[in-house]
Design an enzyme around this catalytic site. Structure first.
Site, PDB file in Angstrom:
ATOM      1  N   GLY A  37       0.840  -1.185   0.000  1.00  0.00           N
ATOM      2  CA  GLY A  37       0.000   0.000   0.000  1.00  0.00           C
ATOM      3  C   GLY A  37       0.876   1.236   0.000  1.00  0.00           C
ATOM      4  O   GLY A  37       1.816   1.350   0.802  1.00  0.00           O
ATOM      5  N   LYS A  38       0.589   2.164  -0.910  1.00  0.00           N
ATOM      6  CA  LYS A  38       1.468   3.309  -1.084  1.00  0.00           C
ATOM      7  C   LYS A  38       1.605   4.151   0.174  1.00  0.00           C
ATOM      8  O   LYS A  38       2.705   4.568   0.540  1.00  0.00           O
ATOM      9  CB  LYS A  38       0.977   4.160  -2.253  1.00  0.00           C
ATOM     10  N   GLY A  39       0.494   4.436   0.841  1.00  0.00           N
ATOM     11  CA  GLY A  39       0.581   5.266   2.036  1.00  0.00           C
ATOM     12  C   GLY A  39       1.437   4.634   3.115  1.00  0.00           C
ATOM     13  O   GLY A  39       2.310   5.283   3.697  1.00  0.00           O
ATOM     14  N   ASN A 181       4.401   9.585 -12.838  1.00  0.00           N
ATOM     15  CA  ASN A 181       5.259   9.011 -13.862  1.00  0.00           C
ATOM     16  C   ASN A 181       4.672   9.405 -15.223  1.00  0.00           C
ATOM     17  O   ASN A 181       3.679  10.136 -15.296  1.00  0.00           O
ATOM     18  CB  ASN A 181       5.404   7.495 -13.695  1.00  0.00           C
ATOM     19  N   ASP A 242      13.575  -5.944  -8.578  1.00  0.00           N
ATOM     20  CA  ASP A 242      12.135  -5.779  -8.378  1.00  0.00           C
ATOM     21  C   ASP A 242      11.845  -4.277  -8.315  1.00  0.00           C
ATOM     22  O   ASP A 242      12.338  -3.587  -7.427  1.00  0.00           O
ATOM     23  CB  ASP A 242      11.722  -6.469  -7.073  1.00  0.00           C
ATOM     24  N   ASP A 248       7.496   4.286  -4.224  1.00  0.00           N
ATOM     25  CA  ASP A 248       7.224   4.687  -2.847  1.00  0.00           C
ATOM     26  C   ASP A 248       8.504   5.107  -2.127  1.00  0.00           C
ATOM     27  O   ASP A 248       8.494   6.044  -1.317  1.00  0.00           O
ATOM     28  CB  ASP A 248       6.543   3.549  -2.093  1.00  0.00           C
TER      29      ASP A 248
END
Length: 309
Positions: A37-39, A181, A242, A248
């Protein structure tokens, strides 16, 4: 302190020689399960770089949600997670061993259940923060309200528009720094998945009045601020393993550098080193760097070069 508003969930990662084509089954993969999860990733990345971070997100009343709370406690992230009746978000990630590139599908669960009323409980934290970082794995209405609260309290804002959505004209006034991006930039500018050059996209976004850091993966980044354009060169790494956590790691490091009063181009170089470190390590949370990791890469990096706008 840096306040973070965004997603938390479980990432189920399958590493394969190559991703399957539509209708094809590929065997021989290796499965791993871990937090994402980004956050959450960004809040942990900020804390690992030595800054206090506070996270607003949504979780389910399930094992994954409890694991998240344990993770944030161990990483010294202050959590304001809202528990909902829905399951904790789950992401399915396919990583190609040969290239390190990934594709992701998400079941948002508890994140989709967050409401504007929920974010009001995070109001004081946002207003007391030096910077608010927002990503878009949560409903836009919740993210927008967080940005409004920051603007009302005089807190600087950084929007990581992932996944990207088109923004209305009055949304842009809430954003100080935006970090798309190329694909996200095309959506923000209304080009869909168009063929505009990254430089043209960055300049078009900057016309809305915010600073832009357009990330280009292995090709570095483009920074536009105050009418000045700087190209951030990529940092060399021994092997791409990866790419999942690189964005993030970049956002977390950029946020830290900004609250430490680095100019935007310098902050982007610091962030590029964080992203470069992340791609050399499998899985997301293990790949988030410490400050010493970034400094080691910066010792070998070229400086960015200014380009005409």
């Amino acid at each position: 302190m840096i306040a973070v508003v965004g997603g938390y969930g479980v990432g189920m990662t399958m590493r394969v020689d190559r991703a399957p084509a539509p209708g094809e089954t590929v065997t021989g993969g290796v499965l791993s399960v871990g937090p994402g999860g980004k956050g959450s990733n960004q809040a942990i990345g900020i804390a690992r770089l030595g800054r206090e971070s506070a996270l607003f997100t949504g979780i389910g009343d399930d094992a994954a949600g409890r694991d998240g709370e344990d993770l944030w406690a161990s990483e010294r992230v202050v959590s304001a997670a809202v528990m909902t009746a829905a399951a904790t978000m789950t992401g399915f990630i396919i990583v190609e061993e040969t290239s390190g590139e990934n594709s992701i599908s998400i079941a948002p669960g508890a994140l989709a259940a967050l409401t504007v009323a929920d974010i009001e409980g995070f109001r004081d934290t946002i207003r007391e923060a030096d910077l608010l970082v927002v990503s878009l794995e949560i409903p836009w209405a919740v993210a927008r309200r967080a940005l409004q609260l920051a603007r009302e309290g005089g807190t600087r804002t950084l929007l990581n528009p992932a996944p990207a959505i088109p923004l209305h004209s009055d949304d842009w006034a809430l954003i100080d720094v935006i970090t798309p991006n190329s694909t996200e930039a095309a959506i923000l500018t209304g080009d869909g998945y168009g063929d505009g050059s990254p430089m043209a996209l960055a300049l078009r976004i900057a016309e809305h009045g915010c600073d832009v850091v357009l990330t280009l993966g292995s090709e570095g980044a483009i920074v536009v601020t105050g009418g000045e354009v700087t190209r951030i060169h990529p940092l060399p790494v021994s092997r791409v393993v990866d790419t999942t956590g690189a964005g993030d790691a970049f956002t977390a490091a950029l946020a830290v550098a900004l609250v430490e009063n680095q100019p935007l181009a310098g902050a982007a170089r610091f962030a590029a080193a964080a992203g470069a470190h992340a791609v050399t390590i499998p899985e997301v949370v293990p790949s988030l760097p410490r400050r010493s990791d970034i400094i080691a890469l910066l010792d070998t990096a070229q400086l960015g070069t200014k380009e005409p706008a």
